[in-house]
Design a protein around this motif. Structure first.
Motif, PDB file in Angstrom:
ATOM      1  N   TRP A 262      51.594  70.932 -11.145  1.00  8.77           N
ATOM      2  CA  TRP A 262      50.772  71.938 -10.471  1.00  8.77           C
ATOM      3  C   TRP A 262      51.521  72.694  -9.389  1.00  8.77           C
ATOM      4  CZ3 TRP A 262      46.680  73.160 -13.093  1.00  8.77           C
ATOM      5  CH2 TRP A 262      46.067  72.214 -13.914  1.00  8.77           C
ATOM      6  N   GLU A 263      52.720  72.251  -9.044  1.00  4.71           N
ATOM      7  CA  GLU A 263      53.582  72.918  -8.075  1.00  4.71           C
ATOM      8  C   GLU A 263      52.819  73.199  -6.781  1.00  4.71           C
ATOM      9  OE1 GLU A 263      54.716  76.192 -10.610  1.00  4.71           O
ATOM     10  OE2 GLU A 263      56.577  75.179 -11.178  1.00  4.71           O
ATOM     11  N   ASP A 264      52.650  74.492  -6.422  1.00  8.02           N
ATOM     12  CA  ASP A 264      52.028  74.833  -5.136  1.00  8.02           C
ATOM     13  C   ASP A 264      50.531  75.097  -5.248  1.00  8.02           C
ATOM     14  OD1 ASP A 264      52.443  77.071  -6.658  1.00  8.02           O
ATOM     15  OD2 ASP A 264      53.122  78.345  -5.016  1.00  8.02           O
ATOM     16  N   VAL A 265      49.918  74.744  -6.387  1.00  2.79           N
ATOM     17  CA  VAL A 265      48.464  74.887  -6.526  1.00  2.79           C
ATOM     18  C   VAL A 265      47.783  73.718  -5.814  1.00  2.79           C
ATOM     19  CG1 VAL A 265      46.521  74.930  -8.143  1.00  2.79           C
ATOM     20  CG2 VAL A 265      48.663  76.103  -8.736  1.00  2.79           C
ATOM     21  N   PRO A 266      46.920  73.974  -4.838  1.00  2.72           N
ATOM     22  CA  PRO A 266      46.226  72.867  -4.147  1.00  2.72           C
ATOM     23  C   PRO A 266      45.292  72.128  -5.106  1.00  2.72           C
ATOM     24  CG  PRO A 266      46.066  74.932  -2.900  1.00  2.72           C
ATOM     25  CD  PRO A 266      46.582  75.281  -4.265  1.00  2.72           C
TER      26      PRO A 266
ATOM     27  N   ASN B  15      54.975  66.861 -11.006  1.00  6.70           N
ATOM     28  CA  ASN B  15      54.682  67.988 -10.114  1.00  6.70           C
ATOM     29  C   ASN B  15      54.327  69.247 -10.903  1.00  6.70           C
ATOM     30  OD1 ASN B  15      54.336  69.172  -7.564  1.00  6.70           O
ATOM     31  ND2 ASN B  15      56.412  69.995  -7.571  1.00  6.70           N
TER      32      ASN B  15
ATOM     33  N   ASP C 292      41.583  76.497  -5.404  1.00  6.37           N
ATOM     34  CA  ASP C 292      41.819  75.072  -5.207  1.00  6.37           C
ATOM     35  C   ASP C 292      41.147  74.342  -6.362  1.00  6.37           C
ATOM     36  OD1 ASP C 292      42.919  75.898  -2.864  1.00  6.37           O
ATOM     37  OD2 ASP C 292      41.410  75.013  -1.556  1.00  6.37           O
TER      38      ASP C 292
ATOM     39  N   LYS D  13      46.688  80.246  -9.738  1.00  7.70           N
ATOM     40  CA  LYS D  13      47.616  81.020  -8.919  1.00  7.70           C
ATOM     41  C   LYS D  13      47.138  82.458  -8.741  1.00  7.70           C
ATOM     42  CE  LYS D  13      51.888  78.422  -9.749  1.00  7.70           C
ATOM     43  NZ  LYS D  13      53.267  78.479 -10.279  1.00  7.70           N
TER      44      LYS D  13
ATOM     45  N   LYS E 238      46.718  76.591 -14.661  1.00 12.18           N
ATOM     46  CA  LYS E 238      47.632  76.785 -13.531  1.00 12.18           C
ATOM     47  C   LYS E 238      47.828  78.270 -13.229  1.00 12.18           C
ATOM     48  CE  LYS E 238      52.108  75.794 -13.855  1.00 12.18           C
ATOM     49  NZ  LYS E 238      53.384  75.017 -13.838  1.00 12.18           N
TER      50      LYS E 238
ATOM     51  N   GLN F  34      43.964  82.346  -6.681  1.00 12.57           N
ATOM     52  CA  GLN F  34      44.129  81.543  -5.461  1.00 12.57           C
ATOM     53  C   GLN F  34      43.031  80.485  -5.353  1.00 12.57           C
ATOM     54  OE1 GLN F  34      44.358  84.778  -2.491  1.00 12.57           O
ATOM     55  NE2 GLN F  34      46.561  84.444  -2.422  1.00 12.57           N
TER      56      GLN F  34
END
Length: 208
Positions: free
Chosen positions: A122-126, A120, A108, A103, A99, A106
């Motif tokens: 991975w939070e905001d990681v696509p 959740n 995916d 981040k 993770k 950046q």
């Protein structure tokens, strides 16, 4: 097929010091009696037979090293560009390191399992779910602390897909395998960056 209990505990304890928010890394330890009995049995064993490079290194004075069984290398051009984390989101498999890496670079991710650490995770990681098809995969990254049967890595290698992983995976370095220390995130990041840059450069060259 696995690290001795004593070594396994040390590895999990170390991983927990790095990720103390993990609800899984500090669970499930064998009793001292089991540890003592296993150490006694391993000391008395005449041979330790394993394909796992890290286990072999522990018992190098009496190991019989096997080769990992891997399917015949498939022919054909590699066109995949996605990055696969070949495990569930669990601390011992390097999910926190993955993770952080995603981040900072950046990235995916394609994820091969569910979130076990927490909802959740991975939070905001696509992310997208891996359905078993390696056709779209261009690189496998696996910063694991514990891995005794690296089937997904071997499958990826049989398809010509490069792998970046740690010494804990049991694999040895080769043209398609980069091995980093389990303790060295910056080394992991540098190697992954290099592999991604090579992949992009190679992809552009083939498009000309």
């Amino acid at each position: 097929t696995r690290l001795p209990f004593e070594k396994l505990h040390e590895r999990l304890d170390f991983a927990f010091t790095r990720n103390q928010e993990s609800p899984t890394l500090n669970d499930f330890r064998a009793s001292q009696e089991w540890i003592a009995l296993e150490n006694k049995a391993l000391t008395r064993a005449r041979k330790i037979i394993t394909p796992h490079a890290e286990i072999a290194a522990i018992f190098q004075n009496k190991v019989e090293k096997l080769e990992w069984h891997m399917s015949t290398m498939e022919n054909g051009a590699l066109t995949g560009t996605k990055l696969l984390f070949p495990a569930s989101a669990v601390g011992r498999k390097g999910a926190y390191e993955m993770k952080r890496l995603a981040k900072e670079l950046q990235l995916d991710l394609v994820i091969a399992g569910r979130s076990i650490e927490q909802e959740n995770f991975w939070e905001d990681v696509p992310i997208e779910t891996f359905m078993g098809n390696f056709q779209d995969i261009g690189l496998v990254v696996y910063p694991t602390f514990v891995e005794h049967q690296p089937r997904q890595l071997l499958k990826a290698l049989s398809k010509g897909i490069p792998v970046v992983t740690t010494t804990a995976s049991g694999l040895e370095p080769s043209e398609r395998v980069d091995i980093v220390e389990t303790t060295n995130f910056e080394q992991l990041k540098e190697v992954v960056q290099r592999r991604i840059e090579w992949k992009i450069t190679n992809f552009i060259a083939t498009r000309k």
